[in-house]
Each structure stands twice: as C-alpha cells, then as structure tokens.
Design an enzyme around this catalytic site. Structure first.
Site, PDB file in Angstrom:
ATOM      1  N   CYS A  29       0.839  -1.211   0.000  1.00 33.43           N
ATOM      2  CA  CYS A  29       0.000   0.000   0.000  1.00 33.43           C
ATOM      3  C   CYS A  29       0.866   1.250   0.000  1.00 33.43           C
ATOM      4  O   CYS A  29       1.376   1.670   1.046  1.00 33.43           O
ATOM      5  CB  CYS A  29      -0.922  -0.030   1.212  1.00 33.43           C
ATOM      6  SG  CYS A  29      -1.843   1.499   1.445  1.00 33.43           S
ATOM      7  N   CYS A  32      -0.306   4.194   2.160  1.00 33.40           N
ATOM      8  CA  CYS A  32      -0.002   3.961   3.581  1.00 33.40           C
ATOM      9  C   CYS A  32       1.421   4.395   3.906  1.00 33.40           C
ATOM     10  O   CYS A  32       1.679   5.034   4.927  1.00 33.40           O
ATOM     11  CB  CYS A  32      -0.112   2.480   3.924  1.00 33.40           C
ATOM     12  SG  CYS A  32      -1.735   1.781   3.635  1.00 33.40           S
TER      13      CYS A  32
END
Lengths: 105, 314
Positions: A29, A32
C-alpha cells in the site's frame, strides 16, 4: 511507534485503557507508506496523550477484517478497547488524521 | 526575482514528473507541488507492461520512484502542499497553497484524475469495508473470498486478473455484453479459470453493517433486479470499481477553460491562458496512459521554456 501483531493486539489495543491510535498498513500500500512518516510526526506531538501503534495487515489479515478493516490506509482511534473513530482511504489524509486526533486530546 | 520560479508544476504523477525533469534539465528554476505523495494513479498499479522500455520490475511504484529520482537529479524542487487558489492572468502567476504562496512565470497543470465511483447508495459508507478502487492496496484482504469487479475496460480486466491471485473467484460485472478492454487483455482474461462474467449488469446498491454484506444488481436489458448476498461462512465479499475517471480540476474552475471538467489545450499543451499549460489525465485527450502523460509533460515544459524566452527578456 509500537508494532502490533496477531499475538499482542488484544493486550495492547482491546484491553488497553485510554486512547490508542492504530495505523493499519501493508507492504503493497503506497498511500499507507506515504502517510506513515506523518503519523510518526504526530506521535512526537501527541504521543503523551495517545498510544501510537501500527499493524501490518499482510501478517494479520483476519485480525484486520475482525476490526472491519478491508481497505487501506486506515487510521483508527480506540478508547478503552472500543474503536470510536477512524479515517479510511481518501479521508485518511495528513490533515484529516490530525483533525481526528485533536478531537480526543 | 529570486523567489520567482520559472515553472511551477501542480501534480507529481508521470505528467508532472516528466515536465519537472525536462524543465529542470533546461536549467529552469522548477518546483513540483504535490498534495499528498508523488506518483498519482500509477502507484496503485501492480504491472505497467506497456510503457516502452519498462519490462523488468515494471510496477507503478518502481517506475515512479525512478522518475522522482530523475527529476531530483536534474534539480527540480519538490514540495508537499495543497493549492487552494491561484491568480493566473498576470505576467507573474501566484499560487496559494495551504502552507505557502508560490510565484511563477509559467504554470503546468498536471493534477490528473481519480477513480470514478459507481454513485449508488452505500458505496461511500462501505469504501474500505469491502468496496475498493485499488486492487494492489486491498486485494490481499480478499484472500479466499469472492470478489466482484465493476467495469469492462483495460483497468477493470487487468485488475480482475490480478485479484484472481487472492480471491476464490472473481466476477466481472459489465453493463454491456462485451468488454471494451484491448483484445490481448481479453484473450488472457477468457483463459483465466477463476474469472467469470456477468454481462448487461449494473450495481444499484451496496449494503452492510460496517462491512459489505450484500448488493443489488440490475439487468440492463430486462430491468430486473436481484440481490447478491455474501456466502454465509465468508460473511463478506469484495467489490472493486474500475469504471473510468473524474478529472481533479475543481480548483481550476473559472481560471482556465474547461470541457466537462477536463482542460482543453492545443497540441503544445497551451491552455487559453498565456503561460499556463496542462499535461496528463486532466487534459482533454483520447488516450490516458503513462506514455501519453509523460509526453504531455515534456511538451509542456519545452513550451514553457519557449514562452519564458519570448515574454521575459532573458
């Protein structure tokens, strides 16, 4: 920031008293990873009032789903073991997260 | 004049980074402003197989990391800030960010686009709770679960195939009776045993209490609606949406001409405002890919240089 695992999540979050922030992330991700340094920054400012933790969901998929996390990034705040607020995906911006933190300090 | 940039680029996706590296390499004082992180939409793409020269390690993030390094190396400055307002009509343009104000001789708008939502009830509430627009971000959560992919273009079919790595079964829900994706992609898709198709179908509602539990789909031919409910043991399933884009151009409304939210330019990437250029997905164009975005960026940067030479006596 305290690194959470399947083993310590219950102890450190669900059985913890007071406020706990959990940064749900994973290796794949990119949003993230872009957000994480800012969360570390918030820990320096607000770390005395909220316990800052992170959970790599790659290693704890079922646990994440049990916390109703099925998309990243998620920054959640728990109080006395109950999830009381979170910022998910598009709402999990640097500003959005700081705004949420400020509600609880 | 020292605090005035020659070129300020809004957006650090492939278009913005290419513009940045071309401008900086031309020794222009260059600044790239990005809202959250470098990369744009391509960082959520697992495989970039059609960008010329990218064969090995051709993931979105690795490609972007190399573009960032290249722009940095030529001396482009990068900053994280959100532009909220701007004055583009004067000779020196002013961009107002949440953190700072920036002055520039030329501005390149490269803000790109974002995934278009279905627009049905329940979608917003269940995003990140079973509804997703990013397979690489969220795919792993759906290991051994059922997944539905909405859409029929290249992105939908490629991401559906990627999701078969995790999901027990992946069903593409498409509103037409044939895919719009490139033939080569379709061929691969039809061979994939974990991939199924639901033709002439649209999603009209997503439901669940804190997590996606069911959805209503409608047959576009008969108008008939039916409910798809999560397998009892699973308790949930995934819906990944890839039905096109919406341009990220709201802040430019009233500043430059627009067509349905996209910015029209000529072939030199010039907007209707002198010294203001547009590049990449936010522009009116027929093909929105990394390769066309980077080309736009390069053209915009060289045209910006030309404009500066003409308008400012250098």
């Amino acid at each position: 920031m305290l690194e959470l695992t399947k083993e310590n999540f219950e102890e450190e979050v669900l059985k913890a008293e007071g406020y706990v922030l959990v940064d749900f992330w994973s290796d794949g991700c990119e949003p993230c990873k872009a957000l994480m340094p800012h969360i570390h920054g918030f820990e320096e400012v607000y770390g005395d009032k909220i316990k800052f933790c992170s959970l790599n969901t790659m290693k704890a998929r079922r646990l994440a789903i049990s916390q109703k996390v099925m998309g990243l990034p998620v920054i959640a705040i728990y109080k006395d073991g109950e999830k009381i607020d979170e910022r998910v995906k598009e709402d999990a911006t640097v500003e959005g997260v700081e705004e949420m933190i400020k509600k609880y300090i | 004049m020292s605090d005035i940039y020659d070129v300020v680029i809004i957006g650090a996706g492939p278009a913005g980074l290419a513009a940045g590296l071309y401008a900086a390499r031309a020794k222009l004082k260059t600044l790239i402003i990005e809202k959250e992180k470098a990369g744009g939409q391509i960082v959520v793409t697992e495989e970039v197989a059609n960008y010329p020269g990218s064969i090995e390690n051709a993931s979105g993030p690795s490609l972007i990391a190399r573009m960032v390094e290249q722009a940095d190396e030529f001396g482009a400055e990068r900053i994280l800030d959100t532009i909220v307002d701007m004055e583009l009509d004067e000779k020196i343009k002013v961009l107002k960010g949440k953190k700072n104000e920036y002055k520039a001789k030329t501005v390149i708008l490269a803000t790109g686009a974002k995934p278009r939502p279905i627009g049905c009830p329940g979608e917003k509430e269940l995003t990140g709770k079973g509804v997703s627009y990013c397979a690489t971000c969220d795919g792993a959560f759906f290991t051994d679960l059922e997944v539905y992919v909405v859409g029929g273009g290249d992105a939908a079919v490629e991401e559906a195939m990627y999701l078969t790595k995790f999901a027990r079964k992946v069903t593409i829900i498409h509103r037409r009776d044939e895919l719009r994706a490139a033939k080569s992609i379709q061929e691969k898709a039809f061979k994939n045993e974990k991939l199924d198709f639901m033709w002439n179908t649209v999603v009209t509602e997503l439901k669940g209490d804190g997590i996606l539990e069911s959805m209503t789909v409608k047959d576009t031919v008969t108008g008939e609606e039916r409910e798809i409910v999560a397998d009892e043991e699973d308790g949930t399933f995934g819906v990944f949406v890839f039905i096109g884009l919406i341009p990220e151009t709201k802040i430019f409304e009233g500043k430059v001409n627009m067509e349905k939210g996209y910015i029209p330019t000529d072939q030199d990437m010039k907007t209707n405002v002198p010294g203001v250029f547009a590049a990449g997905d936010c522009r009116v164009k027929s093909l929105r890919q990394v390769v066309t975005a980077t080309a736009d960026g390069a053209i915009a940067a060289t045209q910006a240089e030309k404009y500066i030479n003409e308008v400012f006596d250098v």
